[in-house]
Design an enzyme around this catalytic site. Sequence first.
Site, PDB file in Angstrom:
ATOM      1  N   GLN A 190      39.604 -22.284 -30.936  1.00  0.00           N
ATOM      2  CA  GLN A 190      39.829 -21.410 -29.407  1.00  0.00           C
ATOM      3  C   GLN A 190      38.337 -21.888 -28.626  1.00  0.00           C
ATOM      4  O   GLN A 190      38.719 -21.143 -27.594  1.00  0.00           O
ATOM      5  CB  GLN A 190      38.272 -20.152 -30.475  1.00  0.00           C
ATOM      6  CG  GLN A 190      37.790 -20.219 -31.601  1.00  0.00           C
ATOM      7  CD  GLN A 190      38.502 -18.976 -31.437  1.00  0.00           C
ATOM      8  OE1 GLN A 190      38.853 -17.836 -31.022  1.00  0.00           O
ATOM      9  NE2 GLN A 190      39.411 -18.516 -32.903  1.00  0.00           N
ATOM     10  N   CYS A 340      34.835 -11.413 -45.684  1.00  0.00           N
ATOM     11  CA  CYS A 340      35.584 -10.294 -46.748  1.00  0.00           C
ATOM     12  C   CYS A 340      35.980 -11.520 -47.635  1.00  0.00           C
ATOM     13  O   CYS A 340      36.535 -11.858 -48.213  1.00  0.00           O
ATOM     14  CB  CYS A 340      36.132  -9.831 -46.500  1.00  0.00           C
ATOM     15  SG  CYS A 340      35.753  -7.862 -45.938  1.00  0.00           S
TER      16      CYS A 340
END
Length: 398
Positions: A190, A340
């Site tokens: 990142q 998820c």
Amino acid sequence: MTTENGPAHYLDHAATTPMVPAAVEAMTAQLVTAGNPSSLHASGRQARRVVEESRETIAQAIDCRPGEVVFTSGGTESDNLAIKGLYWSRREGDPARRRILASAVEHHAVLDPMEWLARAEDAEVELLPVDHTGRLDLDAARAAIERDPASVALISLMWANNEVGTIQPVAEVVALAHAHGIPVHTDAVQALGSVPIDFAASGVDAMTLTGHKVGGPFGAGVLIVRRDLDLVALVHGGGQERDIRSGTLDTPAIAGLAAAIELAVKRQAEHATHLAELRDDLVRRVVEVVPDAHLHGAPLESRDARLPGNAHLGFPGCEGDSLLMLLDARGIECSTGSACSAGVAQPSHVLLAMGCTDDAARHSLRFSFGHTSTAADVDAVVEAIGPVVERARAARRA
């Protein structure tokens, strides 16, 4: 909602960002040529030349030796190679080295291989706490190291968090670890292109990078490995990449990767300024529309403490997934930043580690900016967020 050029308002650059023209050009130039970089004939030597020139380009951009650049398929493979390869190597030297230390907010590409090593290879994984901004607790890290430094196989600390954008104290951890001869790996996926990255100056022993976060192709990444660091390979075969990572090298993807990294580093300062301006404007105006919305991570004023293109906002009384889908219906693409499992949203492990309640860890959205972002993207979010939050809250109350 999409246009001829893609989504109307794409605000999920932390997940992936569109390829830059320089990377597309470098990659497509190689797609129409033949040649395995391991072959000795002319076509093979030409492919090898492209690979080695790309390696040198990346090394110059990141300030490492060309021989320290190991090409992989991306961030996940690089993290797995670093974590597993270092653990196995260190255990071979001393079976007592069973402990792996990492922050509690690492990406799952780091957390999951550590958990696998705990199950399958007798590792002891210790997740170090962070403060309310997501920054590593250095006192806790020091205590964990000094409790029994001889038993620590490695430490992994991300350069910057993928969800809330908090920049970690990598240099301080390197100093603590190296005082006891402990190697340090950092996932800098990142951070690359958003903040200055210098491998040599950082002191880390291994660094993960990937292409698709900086305008390069999918499926191309790098693990920078110090020449004197021993790693046990995950993949065995042809002995490519210092015998650390076997497999036929993807010359087109490597060319695109090098072009993207070179450009990202060259434009980093200008890019960061642009992203921070957009991010600050977004946060300020969203909070004006939704007064109880709040920012996660370091304050905006702490420029050196968070990534410039990250705005991770909480919206009390909402479900993050509902907000995401309602915005998506309006042509605005962002992320919840949460994992998820089997279609059931789970609270973010990052926000939980930062001290958020389970409910607070579910009501957040991550807006992340990149090289295609404009003020129009901010305007679209500000225009939509009020009605979207109101509808999401009504749906939750129903």
